[in-house]
Design an enzyme around this catalytic site. Sequence first.
Site, mmCIF file in Angstrom:
data_model
loop_
_atom_site.group_PDB
_atom_site.id
_atom_site.type_symbol
_atom_site.label_atom_id
_atom_site.label_comp_id
_atom_site.label_asym_id
_atom_site.label_seq_id
_atom_site.Cartn_x
_atom_site.Cartn_y
_atom_site.Cartn_z
ATOM 1 N N LYS A 160 0.840 -1.198 0.000
ATOM 2 C CA LYS A 160 0.000 0.000 0.000
ATOM 3 C C LYS A 160 0.877 1.251 0.000
ATOM 4 O O LYS A 160 0.611 2.207 -0.736
ATOM 5 C CB LYS A 160 -0.931 -0.006 1.228
ATOM 6 C CG LYS A 160 -2.076 -0.984 1.060
ATOM 7 C CD LYS A 160 -2.876 -1.213 2.329
ATOM 8 C CE LYS A 160 -3.889 -2.326 2.059
ATOM 9 N NZ LYS A 160 -4.610 -2.770 3.242
ATOM 10 N N GLN A 203 -4.787 -1.709 9.417
ATOM 11 C CA GLN A 203 -4.638 -3.027 8.794
ATOM 12 C C GLN A 203 -5.164 -4.104 9.755
ATOM 13 O O GLN A 203 -4.750 -4.163 10.904
ATOM 14 C CB GLN A 203 -3.159 -3.279 8.479
ATOM 15 C CG GLN A 203 -2.898 -4.558 7.713
ATOM 16 C CD GLN A 203 -3.438 -4.514 6.294
ATOM 17 O OE1 GLN A 203 -3.284 -3.529 5.582
ATOM 18 N NE2 GLN A 203 -4.096 -5.592 5.872
ATOM 19 N N ASP A 262 -11.477 2.494 3.713
ATOM 20 C CA ASP A 262 -11.798 1.072 3.576
ATOM 21 C C ASP A 262 -13.309 0.871 3.433
ATOM 22 O O ASP A 262 -13.758 -0.223 3.116
ATOM 23 C CB ASP A 262 -11.314 0.302 4.819
ATOM 24 C CG ASP A 262 -10.091 -0.552 4.533
ATOM 25 O OD1 ASP A 262 -9.782 -0.748 3.341
ATOM 26 O OD2 ASP A 262 -9.472 -1.035 5.496
#
Length: 299
Positions: free
Chosen positions: A54, A98, A121
Amino acid sequence: MGANIIDGKAFATNVRRQIANQVQRLCDDHGITPGLAVILVGEDPASEVYVAAKHKQTVEVGMASFEHKLPADTSQEDLFALIDQLNSDPAVHGILCQFPVPDHLSERNVVARIDPAKDVDGLSVVNAGLLASGETGLVSCTPLGCLMLLRDQIGNMSGKEAVVIGRSNLFGKPMAQLLLQEDCTVTIAHSRTADLSAVARRADILVAAVGRAEMVKGNWIKPGATVIDVGITRIPHPEKPGKSRLLGDVAYHEALDVAAAVTPVPGGVGPMTIACLLANTLTACQRANGLEEIKDLTA
Ligand code: NAP
């Protein structure tokens, strides 16, 4: 072997190129650089790999990347203090933590702490609710990526039968909502669905997100269907000792004989997820600055 193989890797590269152009324009015209903050708690090796990917792709499109690596014993209080700081930082437009996080932390509470406008997200209850009510929010990255691939492959999806196998908040439910917004007739199947193969065979668009290797056989697929394989199962490599390989939820070679188009695993849906994370960060940045959003990053 007649099906079109949907090249998610090439498609994602193109999306990232479009994002990079938009980032450049934001910088040139407004002096704004979109910023993505990624929080990693603990030292899970798979998560380290994802976070590194990422970071690399964020920097490559010209965005600012803020990495926060916290020890595994970080308290909820300290994690929330960091999230609060990122929520109020104008240089940060997207925040993601994460997952998985260590057991003493609740993923639900972590997501709830992130400002929904920065929840790139798309996992918060607010963003899920906005999607369910057809309003503008931020959409979970993997379903958003699948939608982009489907639009490119099929164009107008109105009236098509879509079956999504899997009902997770992360994927199945938002995918079904997106297909509904495309005017598909949507069925969500799951572990209790009766006669799953017959349900799957109805689908013009079949999306499998289960995590059971090659569960969807060729005879589950309607001839001419478009098949999106989201599932990932890692198995020992049959020819390379000590190595592993990835399998999807769809018996890929069988699907090639029946479907009109299929995503491979790897190289199908997977590369779209980070591309859509960057797309969401760009969108969040444009909204935060009252600028026009670019709807089509696939042109
Ligand atoms: P999840 O939360 O474990 O959900 C799996 C779903 O599959 C559940 O709804 C479950 O039904 C259903 N299911 C399980 N066994 C089934 C069966 N025998 N028949 C029909 N349905 C069954 O998983 P997820 O997070 O949605 O992810 C699904 C898969 O997609 C995983 O392999 C994951 O690694 C992959 N994935 C890939 C990406 C990517 O490519 N970037 C992103 C996200 C997920 P119940 O609800 O009834 O238990």
